[in-house]
Scaffold this motif. Structure first.
Motif, PDB file in Angstrom:
ATOM      1  N   ARG A 105      85.442  -5.767  16.001  1.00 41.84           N
ATOM      2  CA  ARG A 105      84.764  -5.051  18.091  1.00 41.84           C
ATOM      3  C   ARG A 105      85.843  -3.816  17.857  1.00 41.84           C
ATOM      4  O   ARG A 105      86.910  -3.328  17.398  1.00 41.84           O
ATOM      5  CB  ARG A 105      84.816  -5.948  18.436  1.00 41.84           C
ATOM      6  CG  ARG A 105      86.475  -6.282  18.723  1.00 41.84           C
ATOM      7  CD  ARG A 105      86.638  -7.512  19.590  1.00 41.84           C
ATOM      8  NE  ARG A 105      88.096  -8.066  20.104  1.00 41.84           N
ATOM      9  CZ  ARG A 105      88.961  -8.846  19.313  1.00 41.84           C
ATOM     10  NH1 ARG A 105      88.258  -8.714  18.773  1.00 41.84           N
ATOM     11  NH2 ARG A 105      89.643  -8.841  20.118  1.00 41.84           N
ATOM     12  N   ASN A 106      86.024  -3.172  18.861  1.00 38.49           N
ATOM     13  CA  ASN A 106      86.398  -1.852  19.416  1.00 38.49           C
ATOM     14  C   ASN A 106      88.635  -2.753  20.129  1.00 38.49           C
ATOM     15  O   ASN A 106      88.099  -3.480  20.969  1.00 38.49           O
ATOM     16  CB  ASN A 106      86.128  -0.954  20.689  1.00 38.49           C
ATOM     17  CG  ASN A 106      87.094  -0.107  21.029  1.00 38.49           C
ATOM     18  OD1 ASN A 106      88.088   0.195  20.434  1.00 38.49           O
ATOM     19  ND2 ASN A 106      87.097   0.294  22.084  1.00 38.49           N
ATOM     20  N   LEU A 109      89.344  -1.241  23.693  1.00 41.09           N
ATOM     21  CA  LEU A 109      89.339  -1.290  24.715  1.00 41.09           C
ATOM     22  C   LEU A 109      89.790  -2.161  25.726  1.00 41.09           C
ATOM     23  O   LEU A 109      90.334  -3.591  25.153  1.00 41.09           O
ATOM     24  CB  LEU A 109      87.713  -2.053  24.226  1.00 41.09           C
ATOM     25  CG  LEU A 109      87.128  -2.079  26.053  1.00 41.09           C
ATOM     26  CD1 LEU A 109      86.271  -0.942  26.616  1.00 41.09           C
ATOM     27  CD2 LEU A 109      85.388  -2.752  25.450  1.00 41.09           C
ATOM     28  N   ILE A 142      91.374   4.184  26.706  1.00 45.57           N
ATOM     29  CA  ILE A 142      91.364   2.461  26.771  1.00 45.57           C
ATOM     30  C   ILE A 142      90.245   2.097  27.275  1.00 45.57           C
ATOM     31  O   ILE A 142      89.927   0.400  27.621  1.00 45.57           O
ATOM     32  CB  ILE A 142      92.003   1.847  25.615  1.00 45.57           C
ATOM     33  CG1 ILE A 142      92.892   1.736  27.278  1.00 45.57           C
ATOM     34  CG2 ILE A 142      92.773   2.472  24.727  1.00 45.57           C
ATOM     35  CD1 ILE A 142      93.773   0.204  26.640  1.00 45.57           C
ATOM     36  N   GLY A 144      86.818   1.889  28.398  1.00 49.83           N
ATOM     37  CA  GLY A 144      85.730   1.982  28.086  1.00 49.83           C
ATOM     38  C   GLY A 144      84.559   3.171  28.196  1.00 49.83           C
ATOM     39  O   GLY A 144      83.843   3.432  27.717  1.00 49.83           O
ATOM     40  N   THR A 146      83.771   6.830  28.412  1.00 53.30           N
ATOM     41  CA  THR A 146      82.883   7.997  28.029  1.00 53.30           C
ATOM     42  C   THR A 146      82.861   9.201  28.464  1.00 53.30           C
ATOM     43  O   THR A 146      82.182   9.615  27.848  1.00 53.30           O
ATOM     44  CB  THR A 146      82.197   7.694  26.575  1.00 53.30           C
ATOM     45  OG1 THR A 146      80.928   7.188  26.746  1.00 53.30           O
ATOM     46  CG2 THR A 146      82.834   6.864  25.402  1.00 53.30           C
ATOM     47  N   MET A 182      88.108   4.463  13.189  1.00 53.81           N
ATOM     48  CA  MET A 182      88.951   5.481  14.421  1.00 53.81           C
ATOM     49  C   MET A 182      87.775   5.994  14.704  1.00 53.81           C
ATOM     50  O   MET A 182      87.688   7.239  14.247  1.00 53.81           O
ATOM     51  CB  MET A 182      90.596   5.223  14.391  1.00 53.81           C
ATOM     52  CG  MET A 182      90.692   6.456  15.613  1.00 53.81           C
ATOM     53  SD  MET A 182      92.869   6.672  15.199  1.00 53.81           S
ATOM     54  CE  MET A 182      93.046   8.653  15.549  1.00 53.81           C
ATOM     55  N   ALA A 219      81.594  11.689  19.860  1.00 53.47           N
ATOM     56  CA  ALA A 219      82.181  10.349  19.208  1.00 53.47           C
ATOM     57  C   ALA A 219      83.011  11.340  18.323  1.00 53.47           C
ATOM     58  O   ALA A 219      81.536  11.742  17.152  1.00 53.47           O
ATOM     59  CB  ALA A 219      82.439   9.693  19.664  1.00 53.47           C
ATOM     60  N   GLN A 251      89.095   9.263  25.923  1.00 57.12           N
ATOM     61  CA  GLN A 251      88.318   7.923  25.138  1.00 57.12           C
ATOM     62  C   GLN A 251      89.419   7.576  23.417  1.00 57.12           C
ATOM     63  O   GLN A 251      88.663   8.346  22.564  1.00 57.12           O
ATOM     64  CB  GLN A 251      87.273   7.016  24.927  1.00 57.12           C
ATOM     65  CG  GLN A 251      87.330   5.776  24.485  1.00 57.12           C
ATOM     66  CD  GLN A 251      87.779   5.255  25.783  1.00 57.12           C
ATOM     67  OE1 GLN A 251      87.524   3.570  26.752  1.00 57.12           O
ATOM     68  NE2 GLN A 251      87.702   6.018  27.291  1.00 57.12           N
ATOM     69  N   TRP A 252      89.801   6.689  23.305  1.00 55.91           N
ATOM     70  CA  TRP A 252      90.305   6.140  21.865  1.00 55.91           C
ATOM     71  C   TRP A 252      89.509   4.968  21.413  1.00 55.91           C
ATOM     72  O   TRP A 252      89.695   4.261  22.285  1.00 55.91           O
ATOM     73  CB  TRP A 252      91.817   6.255  21.915  1.00 55.91           C
ATOM     74  CG  TRP A 252      92.184   6.438  20.420  1.00 55.91           C
ATOM     75  CD1 TRP A 252      92.185   5.809  19.646  1.00 55.91           C
ATOM     76  CD2 TRP A 252      93.898   5.555  20.631  1.00 55.91           C
ATOM     77  NE1 TRP A 252      93.051   5.715  18.364  1.00 55.91           N
ATOM     78  CE2 TRP A 252      94.214   5.909  19.054  1.00 55.91           C
ATOM     79  CE3 TRP A 252      95.030   5.889  20.765  1.00 55.91           C
ATOM     80  CZ2 TRP A 252      95.369   6.074  18.353  1.00 55.91           C
ATOM     81  CZ3 TRP A 252      96.227   5.623  21.177  1.00 55.91           C
ATOM     82  CH2 TRP A 252      96.701   5.506  19.449  1.00 55.91           C
ATOM     83  N   LEU A 253      89.097   5.023  20.108  1.00 56.73           N
ATOM     84  CA  LEU A 253      88.234   3.746  20.105  1.00 56.73           C
ATOM     85  C   LEU A 253      89.336   2.918  18.795  1.00 56.73           C
ATOM     86  O   LEU A 253      88.915   4.042  17.415  1.00 56.73           O
ATOM     87  CB  LEU A 253      87.130   3.825  19.784  1.00 56.73           C
ATOM     88  CG  LEU A 253      86.136   4.825  21.153  1.00 56.73           C
ATOM     89  CD1 LEU A 253      85.898   5.969  21.096  1.00 56.73           C
ATOM     90  CD2 LEU A 253      84.584   3.629  21.095  1.00 56.73           C
ATOM     91  N   TYR A 255      88.495   0.642  15.593  1.00 56.24           N
ATOM     92  CA  TYR A 255      87.968  -0.860  15.282  1.00 56.24           C
ATOM     93  C   TYR A 255      88.671  -1.521  14.044  1.00 56.24           C
ATOM     94  O   TYR A 255      89.071  -0.887  13.235  1.00 56.24           O
ATOM     95  CB  TYR A 255      86.227  -0.484  14.928  1.00 56.24           C
ATOM     96  CG  TYR A 255      85.672   0.739  15.758  1.00 56.24           C
ATOM     97  CD1 TYR A 255      85.143  -0.019  16.582  1.00 56.24           C
ATOM     98  CD2 TYR A 255      85.791   1.682  15.313  1.00 56.24           C
ATOM     99  CE1 TYR A 255      84.175   0.591  17.493  1.00 56.24           C
ATOM    100  CE2 TYR A 255      85.003   2.861  16.379  1.00 56.24           C
ATOM    101  CZ  TYR A 255      84.519   2.133  17.305  1.00 56.24           C
ATOM    102  OH  TYR A 255      83.487   2.796  18.243  1.00 56.24           O
TER     103      TYR A 255
END
Length: 259
Positions: A105-106, A109, A142, A144, A146, A182, A219, A251-253, A255
């Motif tokens: 998952r992210n 988040l 973070i 969520g 976007t 990422m 993204a 946003q910074w994701l 994973y």
């Protein structure tokens, strides 16, 4: 046992709810200035929803609880207009299922992150936030959300760097996690916004990974390989030769999975 306790600015208990697996509480009336929600649980993971208009957050609580300051005033501008406002409010906290923790998952988040460290993770912070305004705080990257075609109040909150060329953003997980991917979503309110052409992500295991970025609102994936880390930091962000002085991150994701 999971406990929710609503406190006023002096620490006086206003309401309380407790349950072994799902604690939930409704409050009538507007919040008073300085109100906060104290969540108490066992050390580990907990789903928390502080308002019916804000997505639940899967949090890691290394000390078994934390206090969530009810966003008020300027802080509310980074949330939906109806959040933490109006005649009735719903708060919930519950234990996650093992399958939720096992899946990829992210890991970054956290819609309930706060600007100050509160003992709930993941947590984002930075060395600069434009004019110290909540709509440009590091926690926004973070949450969520976007939406990035504009800047300012929800749903266009972002991390603003105050025209600094030494800006960095730190993401802390509160425990070791295994990361394998990422992505960054730049704010894309062009031509108001500039953008970064490159940057570096520093990992707690000592790795430093440079990456390139382009002028885009999509993204942008960054290949980071696989690492076990407790924190990551974005730094050395280089602005493009653009008339605008305002690059920003929406946003910074990140994973990965639990260790």
């Amino acid at each position: 046992m999971i406990e929710l306790a609503l406190l006023d600015i002096t620490g006086e208990l206003l309401q309380r709810a407790a349950h072994p697996r799902l604690a939930q509480m409704a409050k009538d009336g507007e919040y008073t200035p300085g109100a906060r929600l104290r969540i108490t649980a066992e050390k580990g993971f907990l789903w928390v929803q502080a308002d019916q208009s804000v997505d639940p957050a899967l949090l890691y609580l290394p000390k078994g609880g934390f206090e969530y300051r009810i966003p008020q005033g300027d802080a509310r501008l980074a949330y939906p207009p109806q959040a933490f406002s109006g005649p009735r409010h719903l708060m919930r906290a519950w234990l996650p299922e093992p399958t939720e923790l096992a899946r990829r998952r992210n890991l970054a988040l956290n819609p309930l992150d706060q600007r100050e460290k509160a003992g709930a993770y993941p947590h984002a912070s930075a060395n600069v936030e434009t004019r110290n305004e909540a709509v440009f705080a590091a926690r926004n990257v973070i949450d969520g959300c976007t939406m990035n075609a504009f800047h300012g109040e929800w749903p266009y909150q972002s991390w603003g760097i105050g025209v600094r060329d030494d800006a960095w953003c730190l993401l802390e997980f509160g425990r070791p996690v295994r990361v394998d991917g990422m992505a960054l979503v730049l704010r894309a309110d062009f031509p108001h916004d500039a953008y970064w052409t490159r940057g570096t992500v520093v990992l707690s295991d000592g790795a430093e990974i440079p990456f390139a970025l382009r002028r885009s609102g999509e993204a942008q994936a960054v290949d980071i390989g696989e690492h076990t880390v407790t924190w990551m930091r974005l730094e050395r962000l280089a602005k493009a030769a653009d008339p605008s002085a305002f690059p920003a991150l929406t946003q910074w994701l990140v994973y990965g999975t639990e260790v």
